[in-house]
Design a protein around this motif. Structure first.
Motif, PDB file in Angstrom:
ATOM      1  N   ARG A 135       6.889  -4.755   6.812  1.00 42.75           N
ATOM      2  CA  ARG A 135       7.903  -3.626   6.763  1.00 42.75           C
ATOM      3  C   ARG A 135       7.362  -2.296   6.229  1.00 42.75           C
ATOM      4  NH1 ARG A 135      14.347  -4.169   7.358  1.00 42.75           N
ATOM      5  NH2 ARG A 135      14.541  -5.972   8.717  1.00 42.75           N
ATOM      6  N   SER A 136       8.016  -1.153   6.597  1.00 41.37           N
ATOM      7  CA  SER A 136       7.603  -0.105   5.671  1.00 41.37           C
ATOM      8  C   SER A 136       8.902   0.739   5.384  1.00 41.37           C
ATOM      9  CB  SER A 136       6.778   0.784   6.551  1.00 41.37           C
ATOM     10  OG  SER A 136       5.340   0.152   6.819  1.00 41.37           O
ATOM     11  N   GLN A 180      15.512  11.589  -2.404  1.00 38.99           N
ATOM     12  CA  GLN A 180      15.844  10.597  -3.383  1.00 38.99           C
ATOM     13  C   GLN A 180      16.448   9.299  -2.456  1.00 38.99           C
ATOM     14  OE1 GLN A 180      14.203  13.166  -5.044  1.00 38.99           O
ATOM     15  NE2 GLN A 180      16.099  14.130  -4.883  1.00 38.99           N
ATOM     16  N   ARG A 181      16.139   9.097  -1.278  1.00 36.15           N
ATOM     17  CA  ARG A 181      16.674   8.204  -0.685  1.00 36.15           C
ATOM     18  C   ARG A 181      15.392   7.434   0.090  1.00 36.15           C
ATOM     19  NH1 ARG A 181      22.295   8.435  -0.106  1.00 36.15           N
ATOM     20  NH2 ARG A 181      23.244  10.488  -0.636  1.00 36.15           N
ATOM     21  N   VAL A 182      15.563   6.319   0.482  1.00 38.30           N
ATOM     22  CA  VAL A 182      14.791   5.534   1.185  1.00 38.30           C
ATOM     23  C   VAL A 182      14.997   5.230   2.650  1.00 38.30           C
ATOM     24  CG1 VAL A 182      13.580   4.125  -0.765  1.00 38.30           C
ATOM     25  CG2 VAL A 182      15.678   2.993   0.676  1.00 38.30           C
ATOM     26  N   GLU A 183      14.161   5.241   3.590  1.00 40.00           N
ATOM     27  CA  GLU A 183      14.603   5.200   4.948  1.00 40.00           C
ATOM     28  C   GLU A 183      13.589   3.948   5.511  1.00 40.00           C
ATOM     29  OE1 GLU A 183      14.620   8.791   6.748  1.00 40.00           O
ATOM     30  OE2 GLU A 183      12.478   9.363   6.691  1.00 40.00           O
ATOM     31  N   ARG A 184      13.779   3.426   6.694  1.00 42.80           N
ATOM     32  CA  ARG A 184      12.768   2.571   7.204  1.00 42.80           C
ATOM     33  C   ARG A 184      11.776   3.294   8.155  1.00 42.80           C
ATOM     34  NH1 ARG A 184      13.512  -2.439  10.367  1.00 42.80           N
ATOM     35  NH2 ARG A 184      11.415  -3.076  11.088  1.00 42.80           N
ATOM     36  N   ALA A 185      10.396   3.071   7.915  1.00 38.35           N
ATOM     37  CA  ALA A 185       9.424   3.673   8.930  1.00 38.35           C
ATOM     38  C   ALA A 185       9.074   2.563   9.815  1.00 38.35           C
ATOM     39  CB  ALA A 185       8.354   4.046   7.835  1.00 38.35           C
ATOM     40  N   ARG A 186       8.643   2.917  10.957  1.00 38.54           N
ATOM     41  CA  ARG A 186       8.583   1.969  12.071  1.00 38.54           C
ATOM     42  C   ARG A 186       7.219   1.624  11.906  1.00 38.54           C
ATOM     43  NH1 ARG A 186      13.365  -0.394  13.175  1.00 38.54           N
ATOM     44  NH2 ARG A 186      15.041   1.361  13.134  1.00 38.54           N
ATOM     45  N   ARG A 187       6.212   1.902  11.405  1.00 36.50           N
ATOM     46  CA  ARG A 187       4.779   1.614  11.457  1.00 36.50           C
ATOM     47  C   ARG A 187       4.255   1.988   9.984  1.00 36.50           C
ATOM     48  NH1 ARG A 187       5.458   5.647  14.863  1.00 36.50           N
ATOM     49  NH2 ARG A 187       5.749   4.216  16.465  1.00 36.50           N
ATOM     50  N   VAL A 243       0.883  -1.197  -0.065  1.00 38.53           N
ATOM     51  CA  VAL A 243       0.059   0.204  -0.079  1.00 38.53           C
ATOM     52  C   VAL A 243       0.875   1.519   0.039  1.00 38.53           C
ATOM     53  CG1 VAL A 243      -1.878   1.681   1.176  1.00 38.53           C
ATOM     54  CG2 VAL A 243      -1.960  -0.940   1.305  1.00 38.53           C
ATOM     55  N   LEU A 244       0.871   1.894  -1.034  1.00 40.27           N
ATOM     56  CA  LEU A 244       1.599   3.221  -1.417  1.00 40.27           C
ATOM     57  C   LEU A 244       0.768   4.341  -0.837  1.00 40.27           C
ATOM     58  CD1 LEU A 244       4.272   4.663  -2.507  1.00 40.27           C
ATOM     59  CD2 LEU A 244       2.734   4.883  -4.555  1.00 40.27           C
ATOM     60  N   ARG A 247       6.027  13.091   1.878  1.00 38.17           N
ATOM     61  CA  ARG A 247       6.827  11.640   1.891  1.00 38.17           C
ATOM     62  C   ARG A 247       6.023  10.616   1.118  1.00 38.17           C
ATOM     63  NH1 ARG A 247       2.833   9.405   3.060  1.00 38.17           N
ATOM     64  NH2 ARG A 247       1.843   9.311   5.218  1.00 38.17           N
ATOM     65  N   ALA A 248       6.565   9.854   0.361  1.00 36.32           N
ATOM     66  CA  ALA A 248       5.995   8.775  -0.054  1.00 36.32           C
ATOM     67  C   ALA A 248       6.427   7.593   0.569  1.00 36.32           C
ATOM     68  CB  ALA A 248       6.540   8.436  -1.447  1.00 36.32           C
ATOM     69  N   GLN A 249       5.450   6.658   1.096  1.00 36.52           N
ATOM     70  CA  GLN A 249       5.595   5.422   2.243  1.00 36.52           C
ATOM     71  C   GLN A 249       4.847   4.362   1.461  1.00 36.52           C
ATOM     72  OE1 GLN A 249       5.620   5.888   6.323  1.00 36.52           O
ATOM     73  NE2 GLN A 249       4.533   3.841   6.481  1.00 36.52           N
ATOM     74  N   MET A 250       5.839   3.166   1.311  1.00 32.74           N
ATOM     75  CA  MET A 250       5.191   1.770   1.048  1.00 32.74           C
ATOM     76  C   MET A 250       5.331   0.862   2.212  1.00 32.74           C
ATOM     77  SD  MET A 250       4.178  -0.071  -1.620  1.00 32.74           S
ATOM     78  CE  MET A 250       4.645   0.607  -2.975  1.00 32.74           C
ATOM     79  N   ASP A 251       3.963   0.547   2.670  1.00 31.87           N
ATOM     80  CA  ASP A 251       3.800  -0.460   3.886  1.00 31.87           C
ATOM     81  C   ASP A 251       3.540  -1.933   2.845  1.00 31.87           C
ATOM     82  OD1 ASP A 251       3.679   1.402   5.506  1.00 31.87           O
ATOM     83  OD2 ASP A 251       1.638   1.892   5.233  1.00 31.87           O
ATOM     84  N   TYR A 252       4.468  -2.613   3.250  1.00 30.99           N
ATOM     85  CA  TYR A 252       4.434  -4.019   2.755  1.00 30.99           C
ATOM     86  C   TYR A 252       3.587  -5.022   3.701  1.00 30.99           C
ATOM     87  CZ  TYR A 252       8.633  -2.299   0.063  1.00 30.99           C
ATOM     88  OH  TYR A 252       9.449  -1.713  -0.669  1.00 30.99           O
TER      89      TYR A 252
END
Length: 556
Positions: free
Chosen positions: A537-538, A546-553, A508-509, A515-520
């Motif tokens: 994970r997210s 132009q970089r991805v980072e971990r989202a905790r929830r 789910v994007l 920000r743009a977040q992808m929840d897997y």
């Protein structure tokens, strides 16, 4: 009543002011005269028309959406049969689930020339609005579906949410991922990144005891009737029908809508000696695809196009099968780096570069059927890689694992990514399927220069709905052998921030201006029709980074 005519314009967003127009067509039968609509009656005979394949919508615009269904005109007139006469079909669009507030209605015709599929391209709707729709044929009413138009300015709630899926092999498992996506109440649309169907015959892939359920027809699909039957069989799946009824679909094709590892002149899984000319198979596959999917048809016979979602996102959708050259052998640097070889074709690549540079939306999304991030073993520092490539004849960017991806067409990739860098195009996010794994990647122009040179884009790769991943192929438990492979990939490719080779599921994007977040989300067991889904994970990318980072929830 205005009949639809095909257009090669890949930009589907209307540039003129919105007009209150209604366009309807039987797929593949533009120009046919409409039959008078029969009067509705409550009781029908057993041989009355039926809606056995559900309803769907797709390609949402700010003022409209494409509606779809298939009418079975009489018993035995199944997909690909060619049986049954023309049937008049009425469609309705309402502002409420009870259809007490109709906003549009029209007629179309289902006929054998289009496998009795129907498309209605409805315009004159309000932007960023949910609607209900249904069809009626000879007094028989279809199930109702829900759809949503795109915003034409700022998103009403300040965000957009898309379901993201790929690679749904019928024999490899159940489509529980679609059922869980149908239950998400707040999606703008579901983006299908390819391999919606698979061409294989029964027990060809997967094989033997790994087959969960039987696909129809039982042989490999080659003819127009074959492709129609396969599409129709997929659309009898209850979870797939639920997803289509709940959300509009935005789809592109990959290879298995045709045959494995397809390119413009053939495919790995096509034998012209026994299966006929490739051009005939492609023509059959494309005709059935456009008949059976809620996708607007282009006279170019392609799925590359652009959809706009107000100020927040432009979605550039690619066709990476119709124009590409044949895949190069692994390790053949001369072919892989050849500037005359292409994955996009010149016209599509120019269209994409122009659209990305000219976009005024915050997020430039690219619906991309195969991974653009480099994944290579033998990566070396940039100062060594070029000279060694020249001496040894290996690819300049390292030994590619999969030359069916952009890794096999390095000149097109270099041109596109250099274009993003040189034109300062920010917030480009590639959304990718194909390889049955989850990934979150930074996308540098050259992986050998990372992290010393900044990436120019990010990429979220979504795993398969059912198609086999590494542990499935090895017949081992999840998180065993794959853990070693994941570590090896990340060690050799520093721009790969996360990879999960075990899971099946969906993404789910969620987009905001910031920000743009992808929840897997992953399934408990693809072989269980009642499989549960859980957040795995997210990852997110902040606007301008132009970089991805971990989202905790997850966002929700």
């Amino acid at each position: 009543m205005t009949q639809q005519t095909s257009t090669p314009n890949p930009d589907l967003s209307p540039s003129a002011p919105r007009r209150r127009t209604v366009v309807a067509t039987a797929a593949g039968a533009a120009g046919a005269a409409l039959l008078p609509l029969a009067g509705a009656s409550a009781a029908r005979a057993a041989d009355a028309p039926a809606f056995l394949h559900g309803v769907a919508s797709g390609d949402p615009l700010p003022d409209g959406v494409l509606l779809w269904t298939r009418v079975t005109p009489e018993p035995g007139a199944g997909p690909g049969s060619g049986r049954g006469g023309p049937v008049a079909v009425e469609w309705e669009v309402a502002a409420d689930r009870e259809f007490t507030r109709l906003v549009q209605r029209g007629t179309a015709r289902a006929e054998a020339a289009s496998d009795h599929t129907v498309k209605a391209d409805v315009r004159g709707l309000d932007p960023a609005t949910a609607y209900w729709f249904r069809f009626t044929a000879d007094g028989v009413r279809s199930p109702a579906g829900r759809t949503r138009t795109a915003p034409d300015g700022a998103a009403p709630d300040g965000n957009l949410r898309f379901g993201v899926v790929s690679c749904s092999n019928y024999e490899a498992g159940y489509f529980a991922a679609y059922r869980h996506l149908a239950a998400h109440p707040d999606l703008q649309a579901v983006l299908h990144l390819g391999d919606y169907i698979y061409e294989y015959g029964h027990s060809e892939y997967p094989t033997g005891d790994d087959v969960v359920r039987d696909v129809r027809p039982g042989h490999e699909i080659v003819s127009l009737a074959d492709y129609r039957i396969r599409h129709g069989h997929y659309k009898t799946d209850p979870d797939l029908k639920a997803m289509h009824a709940a959300h509009p679909l935005i789809a592109i094709w990959d290879d298995h809508e045709f045959a494995n590892d397809a390119w413009r002149g053939g495919a790995e899984n096509h034998d012209p000696e026994t299966e006929g000319a490739w051009k005939d198979r492609v023509a059959a596959a494309k005709q059935a695809y456009f008949e059976w999917q809620p996708v607007r048809t282009s006279t170019e016979g392609t799925t590359y196009r652009r959809l706009r979602f107000g100020d927040l996102a432009d979605l550039h959708l690619l066709d990476l099968r119709s124009f590409r050259d044949a895949q190069a052998p692994v390790g053949d640097g001369g072919a892989i780096d050849d500037p005359d070889r292409t994955i996009t074709g010149r016209r599509q690549l120019d269209w994409l570069k122009s659209g990305l540079a000219g976009s005024r939306a915050r997020w430039k999304l690219v619906g991309n059927s195969v991974m653009i991030s480099q994944v290579a073993f033998g990566s070396l520092p940039a100062r060594f890689l070029g000279p060694l490539a020249e001496l040894l004849g290996v690819p300049r960017e390292g030994l590619a694992i999969n030359t069916d991806q952009w890794d096999g067409y390095t000149d097109d990739r270099r041109e596109l990514l250099t274009h993003l860098r040189d034109n300062r195009v920010t917030d480009t996010v590639f959304l990718t399927g194909d390889i049955h794994m989850n990934w979150a990647n930074d996308v540098p122009v050259r992986a050998a220069d990372y992290p010393w040179k900044a990436p120019v884009a990010t990429e979220f790769v979504i795993t398969s709905v059912t198609s086999d991943n590494l542990d499935d192929l090895l017949n081992v438990a999840p998180d065993t052998v794959s853990g070693l492979a994941e570590a090896a990939v990340r060690a050799a490719n520093r721009h790969v921030r996360w990879v999960d080779m075990d899971s099946h599921g969906y993404g789910v994007l969620d987009l905001t201006a910031e920000r743009a977040q992808m929840d897997y989300y992953v399934l408990s067991d693809k072989t269980d029709k009642n499989a549960t889904a859980a957040h795995r994970r997210s990852y997110r990318t902040a606007s301008g980074s132009q970089r991805v980072e971990r989202a905790r929830r997850p966002v929700r």
